[in-house]
Motif scaffolding. Structure first.
Motif, PDB file in Angstrom:
ATOM      1  N   PRO A  54       0.821  -1.216   0.000  1.00  0.00           N
ATOM      2  CA  PRO A  54       0.000   0.000   0.000  1.00  0.00           C
ATOM      3  C   PRO A  54       0.857   1.268   0.000  1.00  0.00           C
ATOM      4  N   LEU A  55       2.099   1.173   0.479  1.00  0.00           N
ATOM      5  CA  LEU A  55       2.951   2.363   0.489  1.00  0.00           C
ATOM      6  C   LEU A  55       3.502   2.685  -0.896  1.00  0.00           C
ATOM      7  N   THR A  56       3.766   1.634  -1.678  1.00  0.00           N
ATOM      8  CA  THR A  56       4.395   1.883  -2.981  1.00  0.00           C
ATOM      9  C   THR A  56       3.366   2.007  -4.107  1.00  0.00           C
ATOM     10  N   VAL A  57       2.177   1.445  -3.916  1.00  0.00           N
ATOM     11  CA  VAL A  57       1.192   1.468  -5.003  1.00  0.00           C
ATOM     12  C   VAL A  57       0.378   2.754  -4.949  1.00  0.00           C
ATOM     13  N   LYS A  58       0.423   3.523  -6.048  1.00  0.00           N
ATOM     14  CA  LYS A  58      -0.293   4.800  -6.075  1.00  0.00           C
ATOM     15  C   LYS A  58      -1.430   4.804  -7.089  1.00  0.00           C
ATOM     16  N   ARG A  59      -1.441   3.834  -7.986  1.00  0.00           N
ATOM     17  CA  ARG A  59      -2.480   3.811  -9.025  1.00  0.00           C
ATOM     18  C   ARG A  59      -3.185   2.458  -8.943  1.00  0.00           C
ATOM     19  N   TRP A  60      -4.472   2.440  -9.267  1.00  0.00           N
ATOM     20  CA  TRP A  60      -5.179   1.150  -9.173  1.00  0.00           C
ATOM     21  C   TRP A  60      -4.596   0.117 -10.113  1.00  0.00           C
ATOM     22  N   ARG A  61      -4.040   0.584 -11.237  1.00  0.00           N
ATOM     23  CA  ARG A  61      -3.467  -0.357 -12.203  1.00  0.00           C
ATOM     24  C   ARG A  61      -2.250  -1.098 -11.659  1.00  0.00           C
ATOM     25  N   ASP A  62      -1.626  -0.557 -10.613  1.00  0.00           N
ATOM     26  CA  ASP A  62      -0.434  -1.210 -10.067  1.00  0.00           C
ATOM     27  C   ASP A  62      -0.761  -2.190  -8.940  1.00  0.00           C
ATOM     28  N   ILE A  63      -2.016  -2.256  -8.564  1.00  0.00           N
ATOM     29  CA  ILE A  63      -2.401  -3.218  -7.522  1.00  0.00           C
ATOM     30  C   ILE A  63      -2.203  -4.627  -8.087  1.00  0.00           C
ATOM     31  N   PRO A  64      -1.430  -5.455  -7.405  1.00  0.00           N
ATOM     32  CA  PRO A  64      -1.073  -6.743  -8.021  1.00  0.00           C
ATOM     33  C   PRO A  64      -2.283  -7.660  -8.205  1.00  0.00           C
ATOM     34  N   ALA A  65      -2.384  -8.216  -9.413  1.00  0.00           N
ATOM     35  CA  ALA A  65      -3.506  -9.098  -9.747  1.00  0.00           C
ATOM     36  C   ALA A  65      -3.094 -10.548  -9.517  1.00  0.00           C
ATOM     37  N   VAL A  66      -3.910 -11.279  -8.810  1.00  0.00           N
ATOM     38  CA  VAL A  66      -3.611 -12.671  -8.476  1.00  0.00           C
ATOM     39  C   VAL A  66      -4.083 -13.581  -9.615  1.00  0.00           C
ATOM     40  N   PRO A  67      -3.217 -14.499 -10.067  1.00  0.00           N
ATOM     41  CA  PRO A  67      -3.672 -15.444 -11.097  1.00  0.00           C
ATOM     42  C   PRO A  67      -4.859 -16.259 -10.562  1.00  0.00           C
ATOM     43  N   ILE A  68      -5.821 -16.497 -11.413  1.00  0.00           N
ATOM     44  CA  ILE A  68      -7.070 -17.118 -10.980  1.00  0.00           C
ATOM     45  C   ILE A  68      -6.827 -18.502 -10.390  1.00  0.00           C
ATOM     46  N   THR A  69      -5.770 -19.149 -10.847  1.00  0.00           N
ATOM     47  CA  THR A  69      -5.450 -20.487 -10.350  1.00  0.00           C
ATOM     48  C   THR A  69      -5.137 -20.477  -8.842  1.00  0.00           C
ATOM     49  N   ALA A  70      -4.759 -19.280  -8.313  1.00  0.00           N
ATOM     50  CA  ALA A  70      -4.428 -19.176  -6.890  1.00  0.00           C
ATOM     51  C   ALA A  70      -5.607 -19.545  -6.003  1.00  0.00           C
ATOM     52  N   PHE A  71      -6.826 -19.350  -6.523  1.00  0.00           N
ATOM     53  CA  PHE A  71      -8.001 -19.667  -5.706  1.00  0.00           C
ATOM     54  C   PHE A  71      -8.119 -21.163  -5.427  1.00  0.00           C
ATOM     55  N   LYS A  72      -7.361 -21.940  -6.211  1.00  0.00           N
ATOM     56  CA  LYS A  72      -7.378 -23.383  -5.980  1.00  0.00           C
ATOM     57  C   LYS A  72      -6.375 -23.761  -4.893  1.00  0.00           C
ATOM     58  N   ASP A  73      -5.278 -23.028  -4.824  1.00  0.00           N
ATOM     59  CA  ASP A  73      -4.194 -23.408  -3.924  1.00  0.00           C
ATOM     60  C   ASP A  73      -4.241 -22.684  -2.589  1.00  0.00           C
ATOM     61  N   LEU A  74      -4.770 -21.475  -2.595  1.00  0.00           N
ATOM     62  CA  LEU A  74      -4.659 -20.640  -1.407  1.00  0.00           C
ATOM     63  C   LEU A  74      -6.036 -20.290  -0.850  1.00  0.00           C
ATOM     64  N   THR A  75      -6.072 -20.031   0.434  1.00  0.00           N
ATOM     65  CA  THR A  75      -7.296 -19.530   1.044  1.00  0.00           C
ATOM     66  C   THR A  75      -7.206 -18.015   1.031  1.00  0.00           C
ATOM     67  N   LEU A  76      -7.889 -17.418   0.065  1.00  0.00           N
ATOM     68  CA  LEU A  76      -7.795 -15.966  -0.098  1.00  0.00           C
ATOM     69  C   LEU A  76      -9.007 -15.317   0.551  1.00  0.00           C
ATOM     70  N   SER A  77      -8.894 -15.020   1.836  1.00  0.00           N
ATOM     71  CA  SER A  77     -10.012 -14.429   2.556  1.00  0.00           C
ATOM     72  C   SER A  77      -9.488 -13.500   3.638  1.00  0.00           C
ATOM     73  N   CYS A  78     -10.161 -12.354   3.792  1.00  0.00           N
ATOM     74  CA  CYS A  78      -9.739 -11.406   4.831  1.00  0.00           C
ATOM     75  C   CYS A  78     -10.281 -11.797   6.201  1.00  0.00           C
ATOM     76  N   THR A  79     -11.303 -12.643   6.216  1.00  0.00           N
ATOM     77  CA  THR A  79     -11.868 -13.113   7.484  1.00  0.00           C
ATOM     78  C   THR A  79     -11.611 -14.613   7.568  1.00  0.00           C
TER      79      THR A  79
END
Lengths: 359, 482
Positions: A54-79
C-alpha cells in the motif's frame, strides 16, 4: 482504521452512485487494497513478492492481480474462512481441484448483482416472467451461478417464474407447455441459464419440429460457454439457433460473463453480431495485459483479461484471468480461454496431460 | 517472396490450387504457397506414386537409394548450397527458432543421414540388409525377403525443423512409394529434400510426393487415407485417434504421440567441477527447440548427497539458461503460449509463497526454473524454457514417480556412474522409457534410433519367406531332375 463494516458501508454507497470517475474508483481501490493487504495473509505475501505494498502502489493499475489459479491453492479471505456464510466454488471442470471464494456476507455481492442486472438485463422493467435452465441454490449451494439466477428470479421475476432443471435434468414436459402459454399470452418471457443448458433444449425442439415465437420484449440470458457439457457451437450457430427456436432476436440474447472468483458480472448489449463488446459496472475496471509481464497492452491488442472488482472485498479485488481479451471503446471483447495451447512440436503440454489424466 | 511448398511429380504448378500462408518472426516475413489437391488429383497422385515405386524403386538395389540420400544430405550440409542457404534463411522465420538454433540443429540432425549412418539404420533392423533387395538364406532354413509398403503415407506435425526427414528417409530405405503430408508449422524441408533427390536420381524422385491438406479436412485427406498401405503419423493422442478411426482396418498404423522427456542427475555427478558443466548441458537440452521436441526435458530429478546440492544445481541451471538466452534468444511466444507459461509460473509462484517451491527467474526473463524439495510426479511445465527441478533422496525413487505416465514416456537423460546407469536404465525400461541419452544429447537421437522403442525400418516391411520345404519340393520339378 478501517473495519469490515466500514468497508461494506463504503462499497454499498459506491455501488449506489450513478457512475464513478477514474479518481473515485482509484481512491476506493487503493483503500480496499490496503484492507486486503492487511487482512489477507497469502495475498500480502504475493504482493510483497511482487514488491507492491500500500505504500508503494499509487495507481489502481499497479495493484497486483492474483492469477485465478491461486483460488485453488490458497485460502484468499480477509476473514477466517470458517466465518463465511457462503463459499462459492468453481465447477472444477478443468483440473478437478475447485477454486474457493469466501463470503462473510452476501450483502455486497447481492447489491452488485442486482444493480447491474437491472441495468443491463431488465433495462428499466420491474419484473419479467422467467424460466431458469439451471439447478437452484438448494441443489447447488456452492454455485455462484445458482445464487445469481435465484436472486434474479426472486427479485426480478414474476411469482410464476420457475426452474426447469431438477434432479433428472431438463424438465421438458413442464417447460414446453409454459413456453407455449407464454407464446400466446403476449407477455414477454425470459429464459436464463448456462449456455450448455440451451443446447439439448434446442436439439429437442428441432427433433420435435417445434418452434416458439415468444412475444416481443422477450429475452434470453446465457452464460459460461459449453465447458464440455454439451456440443460446442460457434457463437453464430448458437445465437442463430436461439433466435430460430424461441423467436427471440439475437439482439435480445444477452451473454453474461462472470466468474466464481469475482462478485460482479459483465454483459453485452445483445448478440446481433458475434463478438459484441462487453463491459462491467462502474465499480469494476478491466485491463488487458501481457500474461507474462503483467504490462498493459494498448487498445486493440489481444492479451489476457485482468478484472478489478471492488465488490469482491473479502478476497482479492484484482484477478488475472485465463480469458483472452482485447480492450475496445466501451469495454472489451472476450475470446474464450487461453490456457489450452498445445505444444507446437511433439512434446506433451499441460492441456493434453490433464486431458489424459482425466481419462 | 513466395515459396512453393511440396513436391508433386507429374503435376504442373498451374494445374494446382495453392493456399497462401504467411509466417513472420525476427522482423521478417515469408509467404508460403501450400498445394491443395482436388480429390481426383489426389487419387491420381497416389496411383502414380504407387505405380512408379512398383516399376522403379522396388527394382533398385538399396545401395542406389542410399547413394541418392547421401548425395542429397551432402548438399544440405553444404552451407554454400543454395537450398541450404534458403533453409537457414527461411526456417527461422517459419518456425520462430533463432538462426543459430536452426543452423546448428540442421547440421547435427542431417549428419544422422550420411552414408555410414544410413548403413547403421539398415544394420540396426536387418541382420542381413540384402533381404531388401532379394531372397536371402534365413537362419531357420529357407529364404527371406523384405518389402516396404507399396504406398506409405506420412502425416507430420510440429515445428521442429526437418523432423519429417526421419520417417521420409526410412520409407525410402525400404523402397516404399512415399507420400508425406506437411505440417503447417514446418512445411518446407520435406519438399526441398524431395526436389534434391529428384535432381540427383530422377527415377527415385518420381516415387515420392509431398502434399498438404488442412488438418482434419475430411475431403482433402480421404483419398490418401484410403489409398495408403501404411500410415506413419505424428501428433497428439486426439489427432491420432481421429486419424486411426478413418483408416481401413487393413491399413497398418504407426502412431508417434506426444511425449515428456526428463533428466536424472546422480550425486556422483554433482561436485563443484562437474555440476556447472552438467547444468550447461541440461540447459542446452531445455533451450534447444524450446522444449517442443518429444525428447525435450521438462523435469530434472536431482539426487541429494552430492557436494553440490539440488538447490545449488538449480542456481547453476538458471545461470546457464540466462547465458543461453543471450546466444539463442527465445522464440517470440504467441499469446496462448505466453499464457501457458504464465499459468504454469503463476501456479509455481503460489506454491512458492507457501514455501513448497522456489522460483528462479523474473516474469520478464525468457526462462524459469522451479525447484522443489519434495518428490513429485512427472508433469509437464509451461514449455518454452520452463523447467522443474525435483530434489530426491535417491534416484531409485524416480521410476515410481514417472511410471503412472507410461504412454507419455520416451527419453530420459541420465548423468550417473556406469553401474548406476545400467541399474536405473533397467528400472526405467520396465516402466516404458525407451531411450536413455546423456545430458546435452537429449534432443539429438543417434542414427538408427528406435523411435518410441520401435523399429524404424522393420515396422514398415512385410517379409516374404520361402519355406525350406518349398525349396526342397521345387527340386522335384527341375528340368535337370534325375
Amino acid at each position: 482504521m478501517l473495519t469490515q463494516a466500514g468497508i461494506i458501508e463504503a462499497l454499498l454507497a459506491f455501488i449506489a452512485l450513478p457512475d464513478a470517475t477514474e479518481a473515485e474508483f482509484e481512491a476506493m481501490a487503493l483503500k480496499l487494497f490496503a484492507w486486503q493487504f492487511r487482512n489477507n495473509e497469502p495475498y500480502k505475501r504475493f504482493a510483497l513478492q511482487r514488491g507492491r505494498t500500500p505504500l508503494t502502489v499509487k495507481r489502481w493499475r499497479d495493484i497486483p492481480a492474483v492469477p485465478i489459479t491461486a483460488f485453488k491453492d490458497l485460502t484468499l479471505s480477509c476473514t477466517p474462512p470458517e466465518d463465511a456464510t457462503h463459499v462459492f466454488m468453481t465447477s472444477g471442470t478443468t483440473q478437478g481441484v475447485r477454486g474457493h471464494s469466501y463470503h462473510p456476507t452476501l450483502d455486497v455481492w447481492k447489491r452488485s448483482m442486482l444493480t447491474n442486472f437491472r441495468k443491463r438485463f431488465m433495462r428499466g422493467r420491474e419484473r419479467i416472467r422467467m424460466g431458469i435452465l439451471f439447478p437452484d441454490e438448494t441443489a447447488l449451494p456452492n454455485s455462484s451461478l445458482a445464487h445469481y439466477l435465484g436472486l434474479a428470479r426472486r427479485e426480478c421475476g414474476t411469482p410464476d417464474s420457475q426452474v426447469f432443471i431438477g434432479a433428472n435434468g431438463l424438465d421438458l414436459d413442464r417447460l414446453l407447455p409454459v413456453l407455449a402459454e407464454a407464446e400466446t399470452s403476449g407477455e414477454p418471457y425470459a429464459l436464463l441459464g448456462a449456455s450448455y443448458s440451451f443446447v439439448p433444449l434446442m436439439d429437442a425442439l428441432e427433433q420435435q419440429g417445434r418452434r416458439f415465437i415468444l412475444p416481443e420484449g422477450s429475452l434470453i440470458l446465457d452464460t459460461g460457454g459449453f465447458k464440455g457439457q454439451s456440443r460446442e457451437l460457434t457463437p453464430d450457430e448458437f445465437y442463430d439457433g436461439l433466435e430460430a427456436a424461441f423467436g427471440v432476436p439475437r439482439a435480445s440474447c444477452i451473454n453474461m460473463y462472470g466468474m466464481t472468483e469475482l462478485s460482479s458480472q459483465f454483459y453485452d448489449d445483445g448478440n446481433a453480431v458475434s463478438q459484441p463488446v462487453k463491459s462491467g459496472p462502474h465499480w469494476v475496471r478491466s485491463r488487458v495485459v501481457d500474461p507474462l509481464t503483467g504490462i498493459d497492452l494498448p487498445e486493440g491488442r489481444r492479451g489476457v483479461l485482468v478484472h478489478h472488482d471492488l465488490a469482491h472485498f473479502n478476497s482479492v479485488s484484482a484477478i488475472l484471468t485465463e480469458d483472452a481479451g482485447e480492450i475496445v471503446p466501451g469495454g472489451f471483447k472476450l475470446f474464450g480461454r487461453v490456457d489450452g495451447e498445445a505444444s507446437k512440436g511433439c512434446s506433451v503440454a499441460v492441456a493434453e496431460f490433464l486431458a489424459a489424466a482425466r481419462g | 517472396m513466395i515459396e512453393h511448398a511440396g513436391h508433386l511429380p507429374g503435376f504442373e504448378c498451374e494445374a494446382l490450387r495453392w493456399r497462401r500462408a504467411s509466417y513472420s518472426a525476427w522482423g521478417e516475413s515469408v509467404e508460403i504457397a501450400l498445394p491443395e489437391l482436388e480429390a481426383p488429383q489426389a487419387k491420381d497422385l497416389c496411383e502414380t506414386v504407387r505405380g512408379n515405386a512398383r516399376a522403379r524403386l522396388k527394382r533398385m538395389p538399396t545401395a542406389r537409394v542410399v547413394d541418392a540420400i547421401d548425395a542429397a544430405i551432402a548438399r544440405l550440409l553444404d552451407r554454400e548450397h543454395p537450398l541450404r542457404r534458403k533453409a537457414e534463411h527461411i526456417l527461422p522465420i517459419v518456425t520462430g527458432y533463432d538462426r543459430e538454433t536452426v543452423r546448428l540443429g540442421l547440421t547435427s540432425y542431417l549428419k544422422t543421414f550420411r552414408r555410414p549412418q544410413l548403413l547403421r539404420f539398415l544394420a540396426e533392423d536387418f541382420a542381413n540388409p540384402a533381404v531388401l533387395d532379394s531372397f536371402q538364406p534365413a537362419a531357420k532354413g529357407g529364404f527371406l525377403s523384405a518389402h516396404g509398403p507399396g504406398l506409405l503415407l506420412h502425416v507430420w506435425a510440429g515445428n521442429v525443423p526437418a523432423l519429417s526427414l526421419w520417417s521420409l528417409i526410412c520409407g525410402l530405405l525400404v523402397k516404399a512409394g512415399s507420400i508425406g503430408k506437411l505440417a503447417s508449422a514446418e512445411p518446407l524441408t520435406a519438399g526441398w529434400f524431395a526436389s534434391l533427390i529428384t535432381e540427383i536420381d530422377p527415377e527415385i524422385g518420381q516415387c515420392l510426393a509431398i502434399v498438404w491438406w488442412k488438418g482434419g479436412d475430411e475431403a482433402g485427406e480421404a483419398p490418401f487415407l484410403q489409398a495408403a498401405d501404411t500410415v506413419m503419423a505424428y501428433g497428439n493422442n486426439t489427432t491420432l485417434a481421429a486419424l486411426r478411426a478413418k483408416l481401413p482396418i487393413t491399413t497398418r498404423f504407426l502412431p508417434h504421440g506426444h511425449k515428456i522427456g526428463f533428466g536424472m542427475i546422480a550425486r556422483e555427478a554433482l561436485d563443484s567441477r562437474k555440476a556447472p558443466a552438467l547444468a550447461r548441458l541440461a540447459a542446452h537440452d531445455v533451450a534447444r527447440y524450446e522444449q517442443q521436441g518429444c525428447y525435450s526435458p521438462q523435469m530434472l530429478f536431482v539426487e541429494r548427497g552430492g557436494r553440490v546440492s539440488p538447490a545449488e544445481f538449480a542456481r547453476h541451471l538458471a545461470q546457464e539458461l540466462a547465458a543461453i538466452a543471450h546466444r539463442h534468444p527465445r522464440r517470440e511466444l504467441s499469446a496462448a503460449e505466453s499464457s501457458s507459461v504464465a499459468a504454469w509460473r503463476g501456479a509455481q509462484e503460489m506454491r512458492a509463497m507457501g514455501g513448497a517451491a522456489e522460483l528462479l527467474g523474473e516474469p520478464t526473463d525468457p526462462w524459469s526454473v522451479v525447484h522443489v524439495e519434495r518428490p513429485e510426479d512427472l508433469s509437464p511445465t509451461g514449455l518454452n524454457r520452463t523447467v522443474k527441478l525435483v530434489a530426491v533422496e535417491s534416484l531409485d525413487e524416480v521410476p515410481a514417480l514417472v511410471a503412472p505416465y507410461r504412454s507419455f514416456l520416451q527419453t530420459a537423460g541420465i548423468a550417473a556412474s556406469p553401474t548406476r546407469l545400467f541399474q536405473l536404465s533397467e528400472s526405467l525400461g520396465d516402466i516404458g522409457v525407451t531411450r536413455i541419452a546423456p545430458l546435452g544429447r537429449m534432443t539429438a537421437p543417434e542414427a538408427g534410433w528406435h523411435h518410441d522403442g520401435r523399429f524404424s525400418l522393420l515396422d514398415l516391411v512385410t517379409l516374404t519367406e520361402i519355406e525350406q520345404s518349398a525349396e526342397a519340393a521345387s527340386e522335384g520339378f527341375a528340368p535337370y531332375v534325375d
